[in-house]
Motif scaffolding. Structure first.
Motif, PDB file in Angstrom:
ATOM      1  N   LEU A  25       0.812  -1.214   0.000  1.00  0.00           N
ATOM      2  CA  LEU A  25       0.000   0.000   0.000  1.00  0.00           C
ATOM      3  C   LEU A  25       0.851   1.272   0.000  1.00  0.00           C
ATOM      4  CD1 LEU A  25      -3.022  -0.840   2.338  1.00  0.00           C
ATOM      5  CD2 LEU A  25      -3.128  -0.019  -0.027  1.00  0.00           C
ATOM      6  N   THR A  26       2.091   1.193   0.484  1.00  0.00           N
ATOM      7  CA  THR A  26       2.942   2.384   0.438  1.00  0.00           C
ATOM      8  C   THR A  26       3.294   2.767  -0.993  1.00  0.00           C
ATOM      9  OG1 THR A  26       5.004   1.118   0.641  1.00  0.00           O
ATOM     10  CG2 THR A  26       3.959   1.830   2.686  1.00  0.00           C
ATOM     11  N   ALA A  27       3.119   1.840  -1.932  1.00  0.00           N
ATOM     12  CA  ALA A  27       3.417   2.131  -3.334  1.00  0.00           C
ATOM     13  C   ALA A  27       2.233   2.743  -4.073  1.00  0.00           C
ATOM     14  CB  ALA A  27       3.861   0.852  -4.049  1.00  0.00           C
ATOM     15  N   ALA A  28       1.071   2.814  -3.432  1.00  0.00           N
ATOM     16  CA  ALA A  28      -0.119   3.369  -4.091  1.00  0.00           C
ATOM     17  C   ALA A  28       0.135   4.814  -4.510  1.00  0.00           C
ATOM     18  CB  ALA A  28      -1.317   3.298  -3.145  1.00  0.00           C
ATOM     19  N   GLY A  29      -0.175   5.134  -5.759  1.00  0.00           N
ATOM     20  CA  GLY A  29       0.039   6.471  -6.283  1.00  0.00           C
ATOM     21  C   GLY A  29       1.450   6.736  -6.757  1.00  0.00           C
ATOM     22  N   LYS A  30       2.339   5.767  -6.562  1.00  0.00           N
ATOM     23  CA  LYS A  30       3.736   5.952  -6.950  1.00  0.00           C
ATOM     24  C   LYS A  30       4.152   5.072  -8.128  1.00  0.00           C
ATOM     25  CE  LYS A  30       5.193   7.120  -2.221  1.00  0.00           C
ATOM     26  NZ  LYS A  30       3.914   6.903  -1.534  1.00  0.00           N
ATOM     27  N   VAL A  31       3.331   4.083  -8.472  1.00  0.00           N
ATOM     28  CA  VAL A  31       3.683   3.158  -9.544  1.00  0.00           C
ATOM     29  C   VAL A  31       2.710   3.302 -10.702  1.00  0.00           C
ATOM     30  CG1 VAL A  31       4.714   1.512  -7.935  1.00  0.00           C
ATOM     31  CG2 VAL A  31       2.297   1.260  -8.554  1.00  0.00           C
ATOM     32  N   SER A  32       3.193   3.045 -11.893  1.00  0.00           N
ATOM     33  CA  SER A  32       2.325   2.984 -13.063  1.00  0.00           C
ATOM     34  C   SER A  32       1.690   1.608 -13.122  1.00  0.00           C
ATOM     35  CB  SER A  32       3.127   3.246 -14.335  1.00  0.00           C
ATOM     36  OG  SER A  32       3.735   4.517 -14.296  1.00  0.00           O
ATOM     37  N   THR A  33       0.460   1.551 -13.583  1.00  0.00           N
ATOM     38  CA  THR A  33      -0.239   0.275 -13.635  1.00  0.00           C
ATOM     39  C   THR A  33      -0.566  -0.105 -15.072  1.00  0.00           C
ATOM     40  OG1 THR A  33      -2.368   1.418 -13.318  1.00  0.00           O
ATOM     41  CG2 THR A  33      -1.252   0.579 -11.353  1.00  0.00           C
ATOM     42  N   PRO A  34      -0.607  -1.416 -15.348  1.00  0.00           N
ATOM     43  CA  PRO A  34      -0.350  -2.533 -14.443  1.00  0.00           C
ATOM     44  C   PRO A  34       1.136  -2.628 -14.083  1.00  0.00           C
ATOM     45  CG  PRO A  34      -0.613  -3.356 -16.665  1.00  0.00           C
ATOM     46  CD  PRO A  34      -0.926  -1.887 -16.723  1.00  0.00           C
ATOM     47  N   PHE A  35       1.428  -3.271 -12.956  1.00  0.00           N
ATOM     48  CA  PHE A  35       2.812  -3.387 -12.509  1.00  0.00           C
ATOM     49  C   PHE A  35       3.092  -4.811 -12.031  1.00  0.00           C
ATOM     50  CE2 PHE A  35       0.212  -2.150  -8.892  1.00  0.00           C
ATOM     51  CZ  PHE A  35       0.662  -2.955  -7.856  1.00  0.00           C
TER      52      PHE A  35
ATOM     53  N   THR B  23       3.560 -18.346  -5.975  1.00  0.00           N
ATOM     54  CA  THR B  23       4.989 -18.093  -6.155  1.00  0.00           C
ATOM     55  C   THR B  23       5.428 -16.724  -5.643  1.00  0.00           C
ATOM     56  OG1 THR B  23       4.780 -17.079  -8.342  1.00  0.00           O
ATOM     57  CG2 THR B  23       4.949 -19.508  -8.252  1.00  0.00           C
ATOM     58  N   GLY B  24       4.467 -15.856  -5.313  1.00  0.00           N
ATOM     59  CA  GLY B  24       4.819 -14.507  -4.883  1.00  0.00           C
ATOM     60  C   GLY B  24       5.149 -13.573  -6.024  1.00  0.00           C
ATOM     61  N   ILE B  25       4.751 -13.916  -7.243  1.00  0.00           N
ATOM     62  CA  ILE B  25       5.024 -13.093  -8.428  1.00  0.00           C
ATOM     63  C   ILE B  25       3.698 -12.744  -9.078  1.00  0.00           C
ATOM     64  CG2 ILE B  25       6.315 -12.919 -10.583  1.00  0.00           C
ATOM     65  CD1 ILE B  25       7.983 -15.348  -9.481  1.00  0.00           C
ATOM     66  N   PHE B  26       3.421 -11.450  -9.234  1.00  0.00           N
ATOM     67  CA  PHE B  26       2.119 -10.964  -9.686  1.00  0.00           C
ATOM     68  C   PHE B  26       2.267  -9.972 -10.841  1.00  0.00           C
ATOM     69  CE2 PHE B  26       1.897 -11.894  -5.198  1.00  0.00           C
ATOM     70  CZ  PHE B  26       0.623 -12.338  -4.916  1.00  0.00           C
ATOM     71  N   LEU B  27       1.183  -9.819 -11.578  1.00  0.00           N
ATOM     72  CA  LEU B  27       0.981  -8.675 -12.453  1.00  0.00           C
ATOM     73  C   LEU B  27      -0.323  -8.040 -11.976  1.00  0.00           C
ATOM     74  CD1 LEU B  27       2.005  -7.026 -14.818  1.00  0.00           C
ATOM     75  CD2 LEU B  27       0.837  -8.573 -16.386  1.00  0.00           C
ATOM     76  N   CYS B  28      -0.226  -6.813 -11.454  1.00  0.00           N
ATOM     77  CA  CYS B  28      -1.318  -6.225 -10.667  1.00  0.00           C
ATOM     78  C   CYS B  28      -1.993  -5.054 -11.374  1.00  0.00           C
ATOM     79  CB  CYS B  28      -0.782  -5.719  -9.335  1.00  0.00           C
ATOM     80  SG  CYS B  28       0.044  -6.944  -8.310  1.00  0.00           S
ATOM     81  N   PRO B  29      -3.320  -4.937 -11.218  1.00  0.00           N
ATOM     82  CA  PRO B  29      -4.041  -3.749 -11.692  1.00  0.00           C
ATOM     83  C   PRO B  29      -4.102  -2.722 -10.564  1.00  0.00           C
ATOM     84  CG  PRO B  29      -5.610  -5.367 -10.927  1.00  0.00           C
ATOM     85  CD  PRO B  29      -4.239  -5.968 -10.693  1.00  0.00           C
ATOM     86  N   GLU B  30      -4.492  -1.515 -10.886  1.00  0.00           N
ATOM     87  CA  GLU B  30      -4.567  -0.462  -9.875  1.00  0.00           C
ATOM     88  C   GLU B  30      -5.590  -0.776  -8.792  1.00  0.00           C
ATOM     89  OE1 GLU B  30      -4.755   4.431  -9.655  1.00  0.00           O
ATOM     90  OE2 GLU B  30      -5.154   3.382 -11.542  1.00  0.00           O
ATOM     91  N   ILE B  31      -6.652  -1.506  -9.141  1.00  0.00           N
ATOM     92  CA  ILE B  31      -7.688  -1.796  -8.143  1.00  0.00           C
ATOM     93  C   ILE B  31      -7.174  -2.697  -7.020  1.00  0.00           C
ATOM     94  CG2 ILE B  31      -9.634  -1.474  -9.712  1.00  0.00           C
ATOM     95  CD1 ILE B  31      -9.789  -4.536  -9.958  1.00  0.00           C
TER      96      ILE B  31
END
Length: 221
Positions: free
Chosen positions: A71-81, A149-157
């Motif tokens: 959550l500390t990365a919210a607003g700081k990363v481009s999505t998807p990430f 596996t702890g590896i994701f491709l995430c949307p902003e939601i």
């Protein structure tokens, strides 16, 4: 020594992750860091290729669960990430699988159906899938057919679901995944024959050393 800097086959663990992201075209690496963040950032920066930007994100609540860290990365990363754990070793084809099969409107989690190959099954995050969707997740899950596996491709939601999962200002990443799964928004993508390893204990580190020397393709090349 910070876990991402632990040497494996003569290289810092995190350097393998950096290699993987470079291979799929990532140009900015964000790293959520705790109280040793300045030292860690100073050690990681020289490991990056010249064209990759590095952006450490300080987490003042580093004692809390990994959902708070994200959550500390919210607003700081481009999505998807992409999202990966700093203490996981993995082959780059896992990221290729995510890119090839992802639905960018959903959470995409790389899962491993090779349950018999998991080094420490008790510690693993279990996943139950149905029709390529995650229907349940948890370390204590009794009915499961894959491992996270702890590896994701995430949307902003993803950030919205983590905020919903907060209890006493704390939550795990799996809590957010669980809520997304309940809404049918968590996709499971199998990694096939690709290899990965969590590096949490001396025994896991020894296993990672063995695999790093053995493998001749992918990120560990």
């Amino acid at each position: 020594i910070a876990k991402p800097l632990i040497p494996i086959a003569g290289r810092p663990l995190i350097s393998y992750t950096i290699d993987s992201f470079e291979k799929v075209g990532v140009r900015t690496l964000h790293a959520v860091v705790g109280p040793n963040g300045d030292e860690l950032a100073a050690a990681v920066a020289p490991l990056l290729p010249s064209h990759m930007r590095f952006h450490p994100i300080s987490n003042p609540n580093w004692q809390k669960q990994n959902g708070v860290s994200l959550l500390t990365a919210a607003g700081k990363v481009s999505t998807p990430f992409f999202l990966a754990m700093g203490d996981h070793l993995f082959e780059s084809p896992i990221l290729d699988q995510l890119i090839a099969h992802a639905d960018l409107g959903q959470l995409n989690l790389a899962i491993d159906h090779k349950i018999d190959s998991i080094f420490d099954l008790d510690d693993a995050m279990k996943v139950q899938t149905q029709n390529n969707l995650i229907v349940a997740i948890g370390k204590k899950l009794e009915n499961y057919n894959a491992i996270d596996t702890g590896i994701f491709l995430c949307p902003e939601i993803m950030f919205d679901y983590l905020r919903r999962a907060l209890k006493d200002d704390d939550c795990g990443l799996a809590d957010g995944v669980r809520l997304m799964a309940e809404d049918g928004k968590a996709l499971a993508i199998d990694i096939g024959e690709a290899w990965w390893q969590d590096v949490d204990t001396p025994a896991m580190l020894a296993r990672a050393e063995q695999e790093a020397h053995r493998l001749t393709s992918g990120v560990l090349q």
